[in-house]
Design an enzyme around this catalytic site. Sequence first.
Site, PDB file in Angstrom:
ATOM      1  N   CYS A   1      42.985 -46.000  33.562  1.00 57.38           N
ATOM      2  CA  CYS A   1      43.411 -46.994  34.454  1.00 57.38           C
ATOM      3  C   CYS A   1      42.744 -47.761  35.572  1.00 57.38           C
ATOM      4  O   CYS A   1      41.677 -46.849  36.107  1.00 57.38           O
ATOM      5  CB  CYS A   1      44.927 -46.711  35.011  1.00 57.38           C
ATOM      6  SG  CYS A   1      45.998 -45.738  34.038  1.00 57.38           S
TER       7      CYS A   1
ATOM      8  N   ARG B   1      36.969 -49.240  31.507  1.00 52.07           N
ATOM      9  CA  ARG B   1      37.515 -48.041  31.528  1.00 52.07           C
ATOM     10  C   ARG B   1      38.300 -47.800  30.480  1.00 52.07           C
ATOM     11  O   ARG B   1      38.731 -46.549  30.169  1.00 52.07           O
ATOM     12  CB  ARG B   1      38.244 -47.931  33.048  1.00 52.07           C
ATOM     13  CG  ARG B   1      37.235 -47.879  34.140  1.00 52.07           C
ATOM     14  CD  ARG B   1      37.818 -48.402  35.506  1.00 52.07           C
ATOM     15  NE  ARG B   1      38.676 -47.241  35.976  1.00 52.07           N
ATOM     16  CZ  ARG B   1      38.335 -46.376  36.743  1.00 52.07           C
ATOM     17  NH1 ARG B   1      36.891 -46.607  37.306  1.00 52.07           N
ATOM     18  NH2 ARG B   1      39.077 -45.136  37.103  1.00 52.07           N
TER      19      ARG B   1
ATOM     20  N   TRP C   1      46.362 -47.556  31.051  1.00 45.10           N
ATOM     21  CA  TRP C   1      45.954 -46.688  29.848  1.00 45.10           C
ATOM     22  C   TRP C   1      47.036 -45.971  29.715  1.00 45.10           C
ATOM     23  O   TRP C   1      47.362 -44.834  30.390  1.00 45.10           O
ATOM     24  CB  TRP C   1      44.608 -46.028  30.112  1.00 45.10           C
ATOM     25  CG  TRP C   1      44.180 -45.095  28.882  1.00 45.10           C
ATOM     26  CD1 TRP C   1      43.158 -45.919  27.981  1.00 45.10           C
ATOM     27  CD2 TRP C   1      44.190 -43.885  28.403  1.00 45.10           C
ATOM     28  NE1 TRP C   1      42.915 -44.924  26.962  1.00 45.10           N
ATOM     29  CE2 TRP C   1      43.513 -43.847  27.321  1.00 45.10           C
ATOM     30  CE3 TRP C   1      45.001 -42.903  28.975  1.00 45.10           C
ATOM     31  CZ2 TRP C   1      43.428 -42.445  26.709  1.00 45.10           C
ATOM     32  CZ3 TRP C   1      44.931 -41.663  28.353  1.00 45.10           C
ATOM     33  CH2 TRP C   1      44.138 -41.383  27.250  1.00 45.10           C
TER      34      TRP C   1
ATOM     35  N   ASN D   1      47.132 -45.019  39.321  1.00 45.18           N
ATOM     36  CA  ASN D   1      46.391 -44.201  38.463  1.00 45.18           C
ATOM     37  C   ASN D   1      46.689 -42.617  38.559  1.00 45.18           C
ATOM     38  O   ASN D   1      46.965 -42.138  39.568  1.00 45.18           O
ATOM     39  CB  ASN D   1      45.071 -44.593  38.522  1.00 45.18           C
ATOM     40  CG  ASN D   1      44.345 -45.721  38.562  1.00 45.18           C
ATOM     41  OD1 ASN D   1      45.216 -46.721  37.702  1.00 45.18           O
ATOM     42  ND2 ASN D   1      43.407 -45.930  38.567  1.00 45.18           N
ATOM     43  N   GLY D   2      46.796 -42.047  37.426  1.00 47.25           N
ATOM     44  CA  GLY D   2      47.118 -40.577  37.552  1.00 47.25           C
ATOM     45  C   GLY D   2      48.394 -40.085  36.842  1.00 47.25           C
ATOM     46  O   GLY D   2      49.198 -40.924  36.219  1.00 47.25           O
TER      47      GLY D   2
ATOM     48  N   GLU E   1      25.844 -35.397  18.931  1.00 45.59           N
ATOM     49  CA  GLU E   1      25.955 -36.839  19.767  1.00 45.59           C
ATOM     50  C   GLU E   1      25.875 -37.988  18.938  1.00 45.59           C
ATOM     51  O   GLU E   1      26.605 -39.012  18.964  1.00 45.59           O
ATOM     52  CB  GLU E   1      24.912 -36.739  20.707  1.00 45.59           C
ATOM     53  CG  GLU E   1      24.645 -37.949  21.795  1.00 45.59           C
ATOM     54  CD  GLU E   1      25.973 -38.311  22.401  1.00 45.59           C
ATOM     55  OE1 GLU E   1      26.875 -37.671  22.448  1.00 45.59           O
ATOM     56  OE2 GLU E   1      25.985 -39.359  22.902  1.00 45.59           O
TER      57      GLU E   1
ATOM     58  N   LYS F   1      28.857 -40.789  18.727  1.00 42.90           N
ATOM     59  CA  LYS F   1      28.822 -42.056  18.925  1.00 42.90           C
ATOM     60  C   LYS F   1      29.163 -42.853  17.853  1.00 42.90           C
ATOM     61  O   LYS F   1      30.014 -43.790  17.836  1.00 42.90           O
ATOM     62  CB  LYS F   1      27.168 -42.446  18.962  1.00 42.90           C
ATOM     63  CG  LYS F   1      26.516 -42.220  20.315  1.00 42.90           C
ATOM     64  CD  LYS F   1      26.961 -42.963  21.304  1.00 42.90           C
ATOM     65  CE  LYS F   1      27.883 -42.373  22.237  1.00 42.90           C
ATOM     66  NZ  LYS F   1      28.059 -41.469  23.151  1.00 42.90           N
TER      67      LYS F   1
ATOM     68  N   GLU G   1      33.225 -42.904  17.781  1.00 39.91           N
ATOM     69  CA  GLU G   1      33.711 -43.477  18.869  1.00 39.91           C
ATOM     70  C   GLU G   1      33.910 -44.891  18.936  1.00 39.91           C
ATOM     71  O   GLU G   1      34.972 -45.455  19.035  1.00 39.91           O
ATOM     72  CB  GLU G   1      32.898 -43.162  20.239  1.00 39.91           C
ATOM     73  CG  GLU G   1      33.101 -41.861  20.942  1.00 39.91           C
ATOM     74  CD  GLU G   1      32.183 -41.763  22.008  1.00 39.91           C
ATOM     75  OE1 GLU G   1      32.805 -41.526  23.236  1.00 39.91           O
ATOM     76  OE2 GLU G   1      30.865 -42.192  22.022  1.00 39.91           O
TER      77      GLU G   1
ATOM     78  N   HIS H   1      27.483 -23.480   4.700  1.00 43.12           N
ATOM     79  CA  HIS H   1      28.783 -22.638   4.861  1.00 43.12           C
ATOM     80  C   HIS H   1      29.819 -23.390   5.137  1.00 43.12           C
ATOM     81  O   HIS H   1      31.128 -23.255   5.637  1.00 43.12           O
ATOM     82  CB  HIS H   1      28.635 -21.843   6.308  1.00 43.12           C
ATOM     83  CG  HIS H   1      27.518 -20.949   6.255  1.00 43.12           C
ATOM     84  ND1 HIS H   1      27.311 -19.830   5.395  1.00 43.12           N
ATOM     85  CD2 HIS H   1      26.191 -20.902   6.779  1.00 43.12           C
ATOM     86  CE1 HIS H   1      26.165 -19.143   5.516  1.00 43.12           C
ATOM     87  NE2 HIS H   1      25.532 -19.798   6.485  1.00 43.12           N
TER      88      HIS H   1
ATOM     89  N   LYS I   1      36.768 -44.796  29.525  1.00 41.75           N
ATOM     90  CA  LYS I   1      35.374 -44.573  29.931  1.00 41.75           C
ATOM     91  C   LYS I   1      35.461 -43.287  30.721  1.00 41.75           C
ATOM     92  O   LYS I   1      34.445 -42.341  30.860  1.00 41.75           O
ATOM     93  CB  LYS I   1      34.799 -45.613  30.751  1.00 41.75           C
ATOM     94  CG  LYS I   1      33.387 -45.270  31.277  1.00 41.75           C
ATOM     95  CD  LYS I   1      32.311 -45.421  30.291  1.00 41.75           C
ATOM     96  CE  LYS I   1      30.798 -45.302  30.679  1.00 41.75           C
ATOM     97  NZ  LYS I   1      30.289 -44.550  29.746  1.00 41.75           N
TER      98      LYS I   1
HETATM   99  C1  G6P Z   1      34.973 -39.801  28.375  1.00 44.12           C
HETATM  100  C2  G6P Z   1      33.981 -40.961  27.828  1.00 44.12           C
HETATM  101  C3  G6P Z   1      32.685 -40.316  27.258  1.00 44.12           C
HETATM  102  C4  G6P Z   1      32.181 -39.344  28.330  1.00 44.12           C
HETATM  103  C5  G6P Z   1      33.158 -38.275  28.476  1.00 44.12           C
HETATM  104  C6  G6P Z   1      32.746 -37.497  29.812  1.00 44.12           C
HETATM  105  O1  G6P Z   1      35.667 -39.206  27.068  1.00 44.12           O
HETATM  106  O2  G6P Z   1      34.467 -41.967  26.829  1.00 44.12           O
HETATM  107  O3  G6P Z   1      31.748 -41.382  26.912  1.00 44.12           O
HETATM  108  O4  G6P Z   1      31.031 -38.462  27.737  1.00 44.12           O
HETATM  109  O5  G6P Z   1      34.656 -39.237  29.221  1.00 44.12           O
HETATM  110  O6  G6P Z   1      32.716 -38.316  30.949  1.00 44.12           O
HETATM  111  P1  G6P Z   1      31.737 -37.957  32.337  1.00 44.12           P
HETATM  112  O7  G6P Z   1      32.015 -39.286  33.069  1.00 44.12           O
HETATM  113  O8  G6P Z   1      32.398 -36.788  32.927  1.00 44.12           O
HETATM  114  O9  G6P Z   1      30.540 -37.892  31.668  1.00 44.12           O
END
Ligand code: G6P
Length: 612
Positions: free
Chosen positions: A2, A27, A75, A101-102, A486, A490, A493, A509, A607
């Site tokens: 949020c 975000r 959110w 937020n929260g 990673e 990507k 996501e 395996h 984010k």
């Molecule tokens: C969310 C984001 C990711 C990020 C993760 C950790 O899931 O979408 O892109 O890697 O949080 O976030 P941070 O800000 O702690 O690196």
Amino acid sequence: MCGIVGYLGHRDPSKVIIKGLKRLEYRGYDSAGIALHSDSGLVTQKCAGKVKELEKLLSESSEAGSNLGIGHTRWATHGVPNTINAHPHSDTSGKITLVHNGIIENYGTLKKHLKENGIECQSDTDTEVLVQFIAYLYEKEKLSFSDTVRLALKEVVGAYGIAVLCKDEPDTMIAARFGSPLVLGIGENEWFIGSDTSPIIEYTRNIVFLDEGEMATITRSGFEVININENHIVAKDIEEIKYSLDEIEKSGFDFFMLKEIFEQPKSIQESMRGRIDLENHHVKLGGIQDWLQRIIDAKNIYITACGTSWHAALIGSFLLEEIIQKPVKVEYASELRYRPSAINSDTVLFSISQSGETADTLAAIKKTKELGAFTVGIVNAVGSSIARETDCGVYIHAGPEIGVASTKAFTSQVSVLSMMAILLAQRLGKDTEYIHTLIEEMVKLPTMVQSILDDAEHIEKIAGHFVDSEHFLYLGRGYQFPVALEGALKLKEISYIHAEGYPAAEMKHGPIALIDENMPVVFIVTEKGYEKIVSNIQEVKARGGRVIIVTSENAEELSQYSDHIITIPSTENALMPIITTIPLQLLAYYIAVLKGCDVDQPRNLAKSVTVE
Ligand code: G6P
């Protein structure tokens, strides 16, 4: 997650707030709303969907406004994303309006209390419970607006960043934080609230970071911050934010993610600026320099993080184990915070976070500190909660990262981890030729990354072959295993294609059962373990899999086994993740764009995850 924007001043608040909410879109959110202090009281507009729909609603309304308002992108946590659950929320009488937020964890108890006093909530949200509770106390206790908010917050269990307005006070906005970040912007006779600095820096660079348990009352004569529990005034420093507006705009790129991928030669360079002395083969990291002995003396080292940062953590553990030869444990923060562990005062915990606000990472740090450990932050967002909570740390200086899928922050995290490993090795007296070579190779990384970006069109063409794929496998060995994870992350996501990363030899395996002509497999090939991975490639080829090879070695030989090949420069094995990650970011990006996905705001993702 949020986003909050608040404005009090001389401008049209709806314009400032809508623009601010757009800057916070990155975000992640699913509904939006705004409340303005207008001539007819507190007027709220909200809707499910995007800020531009909210903007349309506002353009149709003819409310004459004052210069005060708050806005929100939500959110969903409690309750589906619809208009009624969207923020701002108001109490039944319309006297108090709030964005939040929260999560209010004791909302059930508060709701019951309200019900017993004849107050019914309309939405499914915990936030409405809070605003009804504030209004209930306001009516009952006959205290001032700010004293009432403080009293209500003392009863709250959970996390909040809130901005609140009261119909009776057309020149006051209140901001409070516990667990969800909130900043104030101090302009010339104007004041801002933001859940980060991005909606504010266009107007002022003077920022006050609220700390946990603090509440700010902002009026036309200034602002006052108090500690909510103890009710005493807290003197706050006004800090100057350095980054430019350009850094949070797309600057001609279609998406922030692409801009951020292309910024990597610069962001990697920035992560090393002033820290590498090439002439003397020396690394210096100001933020931890005084604590090196404490780190070296630790009996056990942990690294914690979430998401992409966790992949950097895994690479960090490989780097530290190889370079300083100490065992290092890597833990998901969400696990570490709850799992009984062997952490004690002999432990050093490194925590990695782009945003510096991830709730699980922050909670893991707090728990670890309680157990007596020493904590080190590796953070991008300056002044963020993790940067403030840790005992010492190093900023990665990647600049603002807006695309939800992390790219430049990841390579800068790995760059800082590499420097950290080198620095610790030097302090341990391991100033070997190998360490000197690593330093020399590190400074070449930006140029190597640039050469991959110059060939982006080739990767875009390859992406075109995989738009209809439903699954992907990413395989790498050693340092390339976290890169495989990673690469897979990507892709899933932003393109919603199911993808998994594995150590290449582990394929036998389990994942090998999935290989057929519909399964694209990305192999990350470097000099180290070359022969072994070539065998793995042949195993996939023999089963009809579609092979994409990213390689720094023998492209000619490998092209006989591959459907598509991407060649990259070669450097020291320990530094290769910074190189091999780049084509995987581009591949994911182009596949997602060709599929028509909104890569900057993928569905359901945030984010910065500031709730559990
Ligand atoms: C969310 C984001 C990711 C990020 C993760 C950790 O899931 O979408 O892109 O890697 O949080 O976030 P941070 O800000 O702690 O690196």
